[in-house]
Design an enzyme around this catalytic site. Structure first.
Site, PDB file in Angstrom:
ATOM      1  NE  ARG A 103      46.489  36.257  43.243  1.00 57.54           N
ATOM      2  CZ  ARG A 103      45.734  36.039  42.354  1.00 57.54           C
ATOM      3  NH1 ARG A 103      45.944  35.238  41.554  1.00 57.54           N
ATOM      4  NH2 ARG A 103      44.476  36.709  42.285  1.00 57.54           N
ATOM      5  CG  HIS A 156      40.934  38.227  44.882  1.00 57.14           C
ATOM      6  ND1 HIS A 156      41.513  39.418  44.409  1.00 57.14           N
ATOM      7  CD2 HIS A 156      41.265  37.480  43.743  1.00 57.14           C
ATOM      8  CE1 HIS A 156      42.050  39.338  43.326  1.00 57.14           C
ATOM      9  NE2 HIS A 156      41.733  38.015  43.089  1.00 57.14           N
ATOM     10  NE  ARG A 163      41.743  35.842  34.901  1.00 59.03           N
ATOM     11  CZ  ARG A 163      41.965  34.792  34.179  1.00 59.03           C
ATOM     12  NH1 ARG A 163      41.979  34.905  32.721  1.00 59.03           N
ATOM     13  NH2 ARG A 163      42.680  33.881  34.589  1.00 59.03           N
ATOM     14  CB  THR A 164      45.091  39.703  39.801  1.00 53.88           C
ATOM     15  OG1 THR A 164      44.003  38.826  40.057  1.00 53.88           O
ATOM     16  CG2 THR A 164      44.979  40.618  41.006  1.00 53.88           C
ATOM     17  CE  LYS A 198      69.102  34.912  47.274  1.00 50.93           C
ATOM     18  NZ  LYS A 198      69.688  35.936  47.097  1.00 50.93           N
TER      19      LYS A 198
HETATM   20  C1  NCD Z   1      40.826  34.259  41.352  1.00 54.18           C
HETATM   21  C2  NCD Z   1      41.758  34.136  42.516  1.00 54.18           C
HETATM   22  O1  NCD Z   1      42.886  34.212  42.334  1.00 54.18           O
HETATM   23  O2  NCD Z   1      41.087  33.856  43.495  1.00 54.18           O
HETATM   24  N1  NCD Z   1      41.264  34.662  40.261  1.00 54.18           N
HETATM   25  C3  NCD Z   1      41.634  35.662  39.680  1.00 54.18           C
HETATM   26  O3  NCD Z   1      41.987  36.536  40.579  1.00 54.18           O
HETATM   27  N2  NCD Z   1      40.820  36.229  38.863  1.00 54.18           N
HETATM   28  C4  NCD Z   1      39.918  33.133  41.202  1.00 54.18           C
HETATM   29  C5  NCD Z   1      40.474  31.543  41.137  1.00 54.18           C
HETATM   30  O4  NCD Z   1      41.690  31.555  40.933  1.00 54.18           O
HETATM   31  O5  NCD Z   1      39.498  30.832  40.949  1.00 54.18           O
END
Ligand code: NCD
Length: 305
Positions: free
Chosen positions: A101, A129, A51-52, A80
Site C-alpha cells: 500500500r 484497491h 483491515r487490509t 532514508k
Molecule cells: C479503504 C482504503 O484504504 O481505501 N479502506 C480499506 O482498505 N478497507 C477505504 C478508506 O480508507 O476509506
C-alpha cells in the site's frame, strides 16, 4: 508470474473461480490450514491500514504461512530515500509474495516491474484497491447470490475513493448491473471511470446528490468515507465531511433486503444506530476479506488444493 494491480487483471471467469475458492475456504477451513507452511508474505505498507494489512496477515497465517513487513513508511528505508523498486528487489529475497500500500498512484505497478515475486496492490493513492473489490464482490455474491440485475448505489467521496473506482470497473463487467452515483458535485467520479468504463461500455448509471432520493431503488448501498488525506486543504474537507450521514430515518426509505456495505473505516457517514439493522453488512464484509485474500494468495502462488 502474475501480479494484481486492478480487478481488470482477472477475467470474469477467473474472478468467479477466485470467489468460488474463497467460498470453499470459508466452508472447509481446515483443508487449507497448512497449504502455505513454507511460504512467506511481506506486507509493505507506506500508508495507514487496519483491515487490509491485518486481513492479509491473518489470511497467510490461516494458510500456515509466515508474515513479515512494515506498517509505516518511516519505519522502512523509504525514510532514508530508498526507491520502491529497490525495496521490492530486496524483499523478493525474503518473501514469496507481497502486498503493498502506497500513497502514490502507480507505486505498486512500479514495484511489480522490478519484482521477482507476485505483487498485490493493497491501495495506491486515490487510484485502485483491487483486494477491497474482491472482498466486496464476495460479500455481495455470498449475501445476494449473484450480481445480475442489481442496482448499486455508491455514496460519498467518489472522486478520491479508490475502493469505488475498482468496484465499478469490476461490476461493470456483469450483465444488468446499474449504478446510482451519489455524491456532492465536488466529489463526483473521476472522468476516466465515467468515460472509459461507464460510457464506453454503455452501462446504465445516474448521478445524484441526495441520498434520500436514491435510496428507495437500491439493492446495495455502498457508503464511503470522505478521504481527508487526499484533500488539498482542510477547509474543503471540513465542508464535505458530514455531507452524508446514513441513519435510521434514511434506512426507513430503503428496501427490506437492501444491503449496506462500507469498506471501513467509518467516520460519521453511517450512524452507529444503523449497526443493529440486519441490512448492515459492513462487519460481515470485513470477515469475507480474509477468505478472499486466502484465495488470492493461493491463486497468485499457483497452489492447487
Ligand atoms: C479503504 C482504503 O484504504 O481505501 N479502506 C480499506 O482498505 N478497507 C477505504 C478508506 O480508507 O476509506
Amino acid at each position: 508470474m502474475r501480479h494484481l494491480m486492478s480487478p481488470m487483471d482477472f477475467s470474469v471467469e477467473e474472478l468467479d473461480r477466485l470467489l468460488d475458492l474463497a467460498q470453499d475456504i470459508e466452508q472447509n477451513r481446515s483443508r487449507y490450514a497448512h497449504v502455505c507452511d513454507d511460504k512467506r508474505l511481506a506486507t509493505l505498507f507506506y500508508e495507514p491500514s487496519t483491515r487490509t494489512r491485518l486481513s492479509f496477515e491473518a489470511a497467510m497465517m490461516n494458510l500456515g504461512g509466515k508474515v513479515l513487513g512494515f506498517s509505516t513508511a518511516d519505519s522502512s528505508s523509504a525514510a532514508k530515500g530508498e526507491s520502491v523498486a529497490d525495496t521490492i528487489r530486496v524483499v523478493s529475497c525474503y518473501a514469496d509474495i507481497c502486498a503493498m500500500r502506497h500513497p502514490k498512484e502507480g507505486a505498486a505497478l512500479v514495484a511489480s516491474m522490478a519484482s521477482s515475486i507476485p505483487v498485490i496492490n493493497a491501495g495506491d493513492g486515490g487510484h485502485q484497491h483491487p483486494t477491497q473489490t474482491l472482498t466486496d464482490l464476495l460479500t455481495i455474491r455470498s449475501l445476494r447470490g449473484e450480481f445480475k440485475g442489481l442496482t448499486i448505489g455508491l455514496c460519498g467521496d467518489l472522486k478520491f475513493g479508490r475502493t469505488v473506482h475498482s468496484l465499478i470497473e469490476a461490476l461493470a463487467r456483469y450483465e444488468g448491473v446499474r449504478f446510482v452515483l451519489i455524491s456532492p458535485e465536488e466529489l463526483r467520479i473521476p472522468s476516466y471511470i465515467r468515460e472509459d468504463v461507464l460510457d464506453k461500455k454503455h452501462i446504465d448509471y445516474t448521478e445524484v446528490e441526495r441520498l434520500e432520493d436514491a435510496i428507495p431503488a437500491l439493492d446495495i448501498l455502498y457508503m464511503t468515507r470522505v478521504q481527508r488525506e487526499r484533500f488539498f486543504n482542510e477547509e474543503d474537507y471540513v465542508r464535505m465531511k458530514d455531507f452524508y450521514i446514513l441513519d435510521e430515518t434514511k434506512m426507513l426509505l430503503a428496501k427490506k433486503e437492501m444491503l449496506v456495505l462500507h469498506p471501513l473505516p467509518r467516520v460519521n457517514e453511517i450512524s452507529v444506530e444503523v449497526d443493529k439493522d440486519p441490512r448492515a453488512a459492513y462487519f460481515r464484509q470485513a470477515q469475507y476479506g480474509v477468505y478472499v485474500r486466502m484465495a488470492l494468495i493461493l491463486t497468485l502462488l499457483e497452489i492447487n488444493v
